[in-house]
Design an enzyme around this catalytic site. Structure first.
Site, short mmCIF file in Angstrom:
data_model
loop_
_atom_site.label_atom_id
_atom_site.label_comp_id
_atom_site.label_asym_id
_atom_site.label_seq_id
_atom_site.Cartn_x
_atom_site.Cartn_y
_atom_site.Cartn_z
N TYR A 36 -9.67 -11.64 16.31
CA TYR A 36 -9.07 -11.84 17.66
C TYR A 36 -7.69 -12.07 17.17
CZ TYR A 36 -13.16 -12.80 21.06
OH TYR A 36 -14.17 -12.61 21.69
N ARG B 95 -14.46 -24.62 11.09
CA ARG B 95 -15.41 -23.66 10.79
C ARG B 95 -15.11 -22.51 9.74
NH1 ARG B 95 -18.47 -20.25 15.46
NH2 ARG B 95 -16.24 -19.79 16.11
N GLU C 71 -21.74 -17.34 30.42
CA GLU C 71 -21.99 -16.74 29.14
C GLU C 71 -23.40 -16.75 29.10
OE1 GLU C 71 -19.46 -18.22 25.75
OE2 GLU C 71 -21.11 -18.13 24.57
N TYR D 153 -11.81 -26.37 21.37
CA TYR D 153 -12.50 -25.46 20.75
C TYR D 153 -11.83 -24.89 19.56
CZ TYR D 153 -14.53 -20.77 20.20
OH TYR D 153 -15.05 -19.53 19.62
N ARG E 200 -21.55 -10.32 16.84
CA ARG E 200 -21.89 -10.28 18.44
C ARG E 200 -23.53 -10.18 18.17
NH1 ARG E 200 -17.41 -11.75 21.15
NH2 ARG E 200 -15.92 -10.54 20.69
#
Ligand code: 3EB
Length: 314
Positions: free
Chosen positions: A193, A140, A307, A133, A206
């Site tokens: 983060y 990305r 999730e 991940y 979000r």
């Protein structure tokens, strides 16, 4: 636009055209419509499920290099299905896939990315910064920087692990219409983060809303039991569900994503009591049972078990 869940592709009325159909199933399907994207996640409690996105305008399907494109007057959907060999580097595969998406976007009428669904094999394999991940996130972030997409323009997102050992499927929804991006007051923006979660932060908002003038399309990002930047209630699915619902409700103050019309994907690391979760979603947020699909999928942090993402038209 209309989003619906069903066990086959059947238009809700004759004047509807398929923009994209996400197919969730145990085995890959063979003969299919050009709008189908096969996602290697197993639905809990059924063999296969299609989440179909229908539009009233005609849809044109084409290919630009490795990108599959479906385009109508309000939206474009761009699909990257990336095979990964044992020697491939996931960071550069991801960067290349996003580059192709950015390039293909230029061949459409739709310049703004509203939502990107990222499904990758073995998402938690590898330790520390070698976790898949995190490598995906670095690729990305590099592509976003190369194409000068600032953090505060990052689209809504979903990042989930499939049951495959490798490979990457990236589905992008873009539009020419005004786009609102939302952050969650209970959560630090993902793109902010701290370093402990990897060398590059995850580039997603979000939530997002596309305002076409005819309708508003509200898109909820994958939402989990994260408050601030920390995972709460590690390995406790019930408590994580409660925290996730609080997060969704808090986002709902700025972006209205939940009610009797919304369609949701609930991703679960292990199969669990889906009836109890459906009841909870229904009681707390008025979501209808037949508008939820439960999928066996891995969450991007190992301690997270559940999730939820979703979509709502207004
Ligand atoms: C989180 O809030 C949970 O990397 O695109 C959710 C939605 C998550 C999108 C992504 C990751 C992504 O950090 C994980």
């Amino acid at each position: 636009m209309q989003v619906s869940l069903s066990d086959s592709i059947s238009p809700p009325s004759t004047d509807q055209h398929l923009l994209v159909a996400f197919r969730f199933g145990a085995d890959p399907n063979t003969a299919s419509h050009p709008a189908v994207v096969d996602i290697a996640l197993e639905p809990l409690g059924s063999g296969e499920i299609y989440e179909c996105w229908w539009v009233a305008e005609p849809v044109r399907y084409r290919r630009n290099g490795n990108t599959r494109i479906a385009e109508c007057s309000d939206y474009a959907v761009l699909v990257q299905e990336i095979d990964e060999g044992p020697g491939d580097d996931l960071t550069s595969l991801t960067q290349d896939a996003y580059r192709e998406t950015f390039e293909s976007l230029r061949s459409t009428n739709h310049s703004r990315m509203a939502k990107v669904w990222n499904y990758l094999g073995a998402i938690n394999a590898g330790d520390g910064d070698d976790e898949r991940y995190r490598k995906f996130s670095v690729g990305r972030a590099s592509a976003f920087s190369e194409y000068a997409l600032p953090d505060d323009a990052a689209p809504a997102g979903t990042g989930i692990g499939t049951r495959l050992q490798r490979g990457l499927t990236i589905v992008t929804l873009a539009s020419r219409h005004p786009l609102l991006l939302a952050e969650n007051p209970r959560q630090i923006s993902a793109f902010q983060y701290p370093r402990q979660y990897g060398p590059s932060s995850p580039k997603f908002a979000r939530g997002a809303a596309v305002l076409t003038g005819k309708h508003a399309l509200h898109l909820l990002s994958g939402t989990a039991s994260i408050v601030g930047h920390e995972s709460l209630h590690p390995f406790d699915v019930e408590a994580q569900l409660e925290e996730t619902l609080r997060n969704i409700a808090a986002l709902g103050d700025s972006l209205s994503v939940l009610d009797g019309d919304s369609v949701h994907r609930v991703y679960m690391r292990e199969s669990g009591d889906t009836d109890a979760i459906a009841t909870e979603l229904q009681e707390r947020l008025a979501v209808r049972r037949d508008q939820i699909v439960f999928l066996r999928g891995d969450i991007c942090r190992r301690e997270l078990l559940i999730e939820i993402d979703g979509v709502r038209l207004q």
